[in-house]
Write a protein that holds these residues in place. Structure first.
Motif, PDB file in Angstrom:
ATOM      1  N   VAL A   1      39.555  25.582  18.040  1.00 52.16           N
ATOM      2  CA  VAL A   1      40.349  26.133  16.947  1.00 52.16           C
ATOM      3  C   VAL A   1      39.521  27.156  16.180  1.00 52.16           C
ATOM      4  N   ALA A   2      40.104  28.338  15.994  1.00 54.42           N
ATOM      5  CA  ALA A   2      39.518  29.352  15.125  1.00 54.42           C
ATOM      6  C   ALA A   2      40.533  29.673  14.035  1.00 54.42           C
ATOM      7  N   VAL A   3      40.066  29.879  12.814  1.00 57.64           N
ATOM      8  CA  VAL A   3      40.959  30.034  11.663  1.00 57.64           C
ATOM      9  C   VAL A   3      40.731  31.386  11.004  1.00 57.64           C
ATOM     10  N   TRP A   4      41.849  32.076  10.771  1.00 56.58           N
ATOM     11  CA  TRP A   4      41.793  33.295   9.952  1.00 56.58           C
ATOM     12  C   TRP A   4      41.974  32.920   8.496  1.00 56.58           C
ATOM     13  N   PRO A   5      41.155  33.471   7.588  1.00 59.59           N
ATOM     14  CA  PRO A   5      40.241  34.601   7.774  1.00 59.59           C
ATOM     15  C   PRO A   5      38.779  34.206   7.950  1.00 59.59           C
ATOM     16  N   SER A   6      38.461  32.920   7.912  1.00 58.43           N
ATOM     17  CA  SER A   6      37.057  32.519   7.870  1.00 58.43           C
ATOM     18  C   SER A   6      36.319  32.800   9.170  1.00 58.43           C
ATOM     19  N   ASP A   7      36.983  32.670  10.318  1.00 59.58           N
ATOM     20  CA  ASP A   7      36.296  32.797  11.606  1.00 59.58           C
ATOM     21  C   ASP A   7      36.434  34.170  12.245  1.00 59.58           C
ATOM     22  N   GLY A   8      37.300  35.012  11.741  1.00 59.30           N
ATOM     23  CA  GLY A   8      37.490  36.334  12.327  1.00 59.30           C
ATOM     24  C   GLY A   8      38.667  37.028  11.689  1.00 59.30           C
ATOM     25  N   GLN A   9      38.699  38.368  11.847  1.00 58.55           N
ATOM     26  CA  GLN A   9      39.742  39.162  11.210  1.00 58.55           C
ATOM     27  C   GLN A   9      40.768  39.719  12.195  1.00 58.55           C
ATOM     28  N   ASP A  10      40.482  39.595  13.487  1.00 63.19           N
ATOM     29  CA  ASP A  10      41.437  40.148  14.454  1.00 63.19           C
ATOM     30  C   ASP A  10      41.553  39.204  15.654  1.00 63.19           C
ATOM     31  N   PHE A  11      42.434  39.593  16.587  1.00 63.34           N
ATOM     32  CA  PHE A  11      42.730  38.728  17.732  1.00 63.34           C
ATOM     33  C   PHE A  11      41.495  38.483  18.590  1.00 63.34           C
ATOM     34  N   ASP A  12      40.764  39.529  18.918  1.00 67.21           N
ATOM     35  CA  ASP A  12      39.624  39.376  19.826  1.00 67.21           C
ATOM     36  C   ASP A  12      38.549  38.475  19.232  1.00 67.21           C
TER      37      ASP A  12
ATOM     38  N   LEU B   1      38.915  36.131  16.872  1.00 69.24           N
ATOM     39  CA  LEU B   1      39.405  34.750  16.800  1.00 69.24           C
ATOM     40  C   LEU B   1      39.473  34.108  18.181  1.00 69.24           C
ATOM     41  N   LEU B   2      39.867  34.892  19.189  1.00 68.31           N
ATOM     42  CA  LEU B   2      39.947  34.350  20.544  1.00 68.31           C
ATOM     43  C   LEU B   2      38.563  33.945  21.044  1.00 68.31           C
ATOM     44  N   GLN B   3      37.568  34.768  20.774  1.00 74.20           N
ATOM     45  CA  GLN B   3      36.213  34.427  21.200  1.00 74.20           C
ATOM     46  C   GLN B   3      35.728  33.146  20.516  1.00 74.20           C
ATOM     47  N   CYS B   4      36.016  33.024  19.236  1.00 75.36           N
ATOM     48  CA  CYS B   4      35.588  31.825  18.499  1.00 75.36           C
ATOM     49  C   CYS B   4      36.320  30.586  19.015  1.00 75.36           C
ATOM     50  N   ALA B   5      37.636  30.698  19.253  1.00 69.10           N
ATOM     51  CA  ALA B   5      38.401  29.548  19.754  1.00 69.10           C
ATOM     52  C   ALA B   5      37.935  29.156  21.149  1.00 69.10           C
ATOM     53  N   ASP B   6      37.607  30.139  21.966  1.00 72.17           N
ATOM     54  CA  ASP B   6      37.107  29.868  23.320  1.00 72.17           C
ATOM     55  C   ASP B   6      35.781  29.117  23.246  1.00 72.17           C
ATOM     56  N   THR B   7      34.898  29.560  22.364  1.00 70.46           N
ATOM     57  CA  THR B   7      33.610  28.895  22.199  1.00 70.46           C
ATOM     58  C   THR B   7      33.786  27.446  21.735  1.00 70.46           C
ATOM     59  N   ALA B   8      34.696  27.245  20.779  1.00 70.04           N
ATOM     60  CA  ALA B   8      34.946  25.889  20.282  1.00 70.04           C
ATOM     61  C   ALA B   8      35.553  25.008  21.368  1.00 70.04           C
ATOM     62  N   MET B   9      36.406  25.573  22.214  1.00 72.59           N
ATOM     63  CA  MET B   9      37.007  24.799  23.300  1.00 72.59           C
ATOM     64  C   MET B   9      35.942  24.316  24.269  1.00 72.59           C
ATOM     65  N   TYR B  10      34.982  25.176  24.606  1.00 70.39           N
ATOM     66  CA  TYR B  10      33.913  24.749  25.519  1.00 70.39           C
ATOM     67  C   TYR B  10      33.040  23.666  24.887  1.00 70.39           C
ATOM     68  N   ARG B  11      32.881  23.718  23.585  1.00 74.39           N
ATOM     69  CA  ARG B  11      32.130  22.659  22.940  1.00 74.39           C
ATOM     70  C   ARG B  11      32.895  21.327  23.047  1.00 74.39           C
TER      71      ARG B  11
END
Length: 747
Positions: free
Chosen positions: A443-454, A456-466
């Motif tokens: 899970v990635a949350v706007w606005p704390s983890d990112g401001q755009d789709f790319d 947020l997607l990178q952050c959510a992908d990283t969290a999923m692998y964790r």
């Protein structure tokens, strides 16, 4: 937002049905025409003729000469002429691809018929002088020629279907023939009328020649009608043979009328002209359907098909084909809208990256068809368990994206994701096979983890692998530590790609000693990475990255070659022969060229196979046991020794030990370090040693650091030890001196 991008989930079968409906209703072929004759109309026309001919009421009208005056004759004839010329105009000018040559033939034939009928009309009794005075016989001459031209034109069309006329000169030749033939008829009838036999005698009626000529028309029309009727089913797709057959049958009724009248103004003449107009109308209908209606139908259908294709292309551009969910492109658009709404309403947006656990195993074991069905079922479950305002997208493969908008705070995200994962864990029935699946979510949350789709997607992908690393079937929120670790893994991966070629890898060797005699029986080759900037990198940092990226395969091949070379080099230096132990990665073990790599390394080094020992983890043995057994038997046949490393840490099974040809069990350091003080560790180590002894296997204790531990292991019956008590891992050049010191201490 792209059109056709609504949220409701549509199954693939529904889309297939819609496509099938489009194909049925939107075929570029014209709708199939009925080949049935209008029997009710034909019966009515025959009945009218019989009433006029035979019934007393009709007989009273036979000799009345006021029923069909010149004005009405002129009106009916000009109507017939207009229809005949319309037949020509439609056939000639309304060309379409694949238009049969018969259509042009009928068109040009009825151009001549219309022109000749004009001569008949102008020659009718009571009309003004048309070159020569109007006369019944003159009119009949034009009439008979026009009728025979029409009859033989239809007969020619009925006998054989001509292919489409593609050359302009052939069309022009047919047009010139129509004009030329009409001009010839006018010349004969106006200037050479004496060539004709008598056809009508005023006060007496028709001559035998005229009657025979009319019956000849009936015969020709009958043959044409039979031809159209017989070929109606076979050639119904070119034009309406049923309409042309009907025209021929009505023509027969018309000609019968013209064999019965005694004067040109009688009821039979009126009826014959009306029937002729009816016959022309059916001919026009047949030509119009082929040349105008069908092409416009095809055009309309093609336009509809094009629109449908454009809609489908647009849909597929923004949706996944299998699940009909929005795809990544549409997810980007939806997230932009969600963020814009969140800014206005001061809410948060969550991007959830969800990946199914062990989907590849399901796909490989049950087949791709069931795998696809599972993905569709998962898509349905996700859609059913989110709010109407949320968006479910398929990223690709077994990955899904969820956009949760309008949330008051971050705490509201967790319950939603937990509910989704719980719904996915419910059993799914696929063609009688009940499957239970799970998923890992980041899970990635706007606005704390990112401001755009790319971002947020990178952050959510990283969290999923964790979440995957922490046991799967759960979710994790992104934090900055994950980002640092992800960046570190990426940096290490890039460094590993260069390290092998740059010669940055080296091996350290840790001795293995016989507990009873103290003799060195082997060395374990341990991989090290000397980075030019970072210095000596711990294997715990780079080995997992190497395995994840697949780089462990070439690195492992280098380790095998280097370890064999070093063992042979020590022996050539006069050192006692020892067994060289090498750790084997699960990725490398599954590669089909392992035997070839081992064979090449042993041959190049000149090292006997029994001097090489491969250490395998227990987790490797539980993955496809049959394949593992086959590979282990192959390695055992080469003479290579096999050991199970870190034994007892989670996957121990007596069945594995019985089925697999292993030579040694290495007791994990987690049990050895406290074996003296911890009764549980003591019991585990004691059990492993006794189990190995009963199966004829040797045991090696790892991580031995104290003399008390050594003595305790010796009392338990352990065969060998390895650890800091004996020696730390050392470079190859330090081994000879260490061996001398070790031998000296033993002496």
């Amino acid at each position: 937002m792209p059109s056709g991008a609504g949220r409701p989930f549509v199954t693939r079968s529904a889309v297939g049905t819609a496509a099938a409906n489009v194909n049925e209703a939107g075929s570029s072929q014209p709708r199939e025409r009925s080949h049935a004759l209008p029997y009710h109309l034909l019966i009515a026309l025959v009945s009218i003729l019989l009433i006029v001919w035979l019934w007393p009421i009709g007989v009273m009208l036979h000799h009345r000469d006021t029923l069909f005056p010149v004005s009405l004759h002129t009106l009916t004839e000009f109507g017939a002429i207009a229809v005949a010329l319309l037949v020509f105009a439609v056939a000639w000018f309304a060309q379409s691809p694949g238009q049969p040559g018969n259509v042009v033939l009928i068109g040009c034939g009825f151009l001549a018929v219309g022109l000749i009928d004009l001569g008949h009309t102008m020659s009718y009794k009571g009309m003004p002088v048309f070159v020569t005075p109007a006369d019944p016989e003159k009119a009949i001459h034009f009439w008979l020629v026009a009728r025979y031209v029409a009859a033989f034109t239809l007969l020619a069309a009925a006998l054989r279907e001509r292919p489409p006329i593609t050359s302009a000169w052939r069309r022009r030749a047919m047009l010139l023939a129509a004009f030329g033939g009409s001009a010839l008829v006018y010349w004969v009838n106006l200037d050479r009328a004496h060539w004709w036999p008598r056809t009508f005698i005023d006060g007496q009626g028709l001559t035998p020649f005229k009657v025979v000529a009319e019956y000849g028309l009936i015969v020709v029309s009958g043959i044409a009608a039979w031809g159209f009727y017989r070929h109606g089913g076979a050639r119904g797709g070119s034009y309406s043979n049923a309409d042309l057959c009907t025209a021929c049958l009505i023509t027969i009724l018309s000609e019968l009328c013209f064999t019965l009248y005694a004067n040109v103004n009688s009821v039979f003449s009126l009826l014959g002209h009306l029937y002729k107009i009816g016959a022309y109308a059916y001919i026009f209908r047949a030509i119009f359907v082929t040349s105008v209606r069908d092409p416009y139908q095809r055009l309309s259908v093609e336009v509809q098909e094009r629109r449908e294709a454009e809609r489908r292309v647009e849909f597929l551009a923004y949706h996944d084909v299998l699940t009909q969910l929005p795809n990544r492109a549409l997810a980007r658009d939806r997230l932009v809208q969600a963020i814009a709404d969140a800014r206005r309403h001061h809410t948060v947006v969550a991007l959830v990256f969800l990946d199914l656990d062990n989907f590849k195993t399901i796909n490989d074991s049950l087949g791709h068809a069931r795998g696809d069905a599972l993905l569709q079922a998962v898509a349905r479950s996700l859609v059913e368990n989110v709010r109407e305002s949320d968006t479910v997208c398929r990223q690709g493969g077994d990955e899904f994206l969820l956009i949760l908008k309008g949330l008051p705070d971050v705490e509201a995200v967790g319950p939603i994701v937990s509910k989704l994962l719980e719904a996915l864990s419910a059993p799914i029935d696929l063609d009688g096979v009940s499957l239970t699946t799970s998923a890992s979510a980041g899970v990635a949350v706007w606005p704390s983890d990112g401001q755009d789709f790319d971002a947020l997607l990178q952050c959510a992908d990283t969290a999923m692998y964790r979440a995957k690393e922490e046991g799967r079937n759960g979710h994790r929120f992104f934090d900055e530590n994950m980002n640092r670790e992800s960046l570190e893994r990426l940096t290490i991966r890039q460094g590993l790609r260069k390290a092998l070629d740059a010669g940055e890898f080296l091996l350290h060797y840790q001795p293995q000693v016989d507990l009873a005699s103290g003799e060195v029986v082997g060395f374990e080759a341990l991989l090290r990475w000397m980075h030019p900037q970072w210095g000596l990198v711990s294997p715990a940092r780079f080995v997992p990255v190497a395995e994840e990226s697949g780089l462990i395969v070439p690195i492992g091949s280098w380790v095998i070659h280097e370890a064999c070379r070093q063992a042979a080099a020590w022996e050539r230096m006069g050192l006692p022969p020892v067994v060289m132990a090498v750790n084997l990665s699960a990725v490398q073990f599954k590669r089909g060229d392992l035997e070839a790599v081992l064979g090449a390394a042993l041959t190049e080094a000149g090292l006997p196979a029994e001097r090489l020992e491969l250490e395998l983890t227990e987790s490797l043995l539980v993955d496809d046991p049959q394949l593992v057994r086959t590979r282990l038997l192959s390695l055992h046949a080469m003479g290579v020794k096999l050991a199970i490393d870190d034994f007892g840490t989670g996957y121990s099974s007596l069945s594995y030990l019985k089925r697999f040809p292993v030579d040694r069990l290495k007791i994990d350091r987690s049990f050895v370090s406290d074996v003296v003080s911890d009764p549980d560790d003591d019991a585990i180590v004691r059990a492993i040693i006794q189990l190995a002894a009963s199966l004829g296997l040797r045991t090696t204790a790892e991580g031995v650091e104290t003399e008390a531990t050594r003595e305790h292991l010796q009392r338990l019956g352990c065969d060998e030890l390895q650890g800091y008590l004996v020696a730390r891992p050392m470079p190859a050049e330090d081994v000879p001196d260490w061996l001398q010191r070790h031998v000296a201490r033993r002496a």
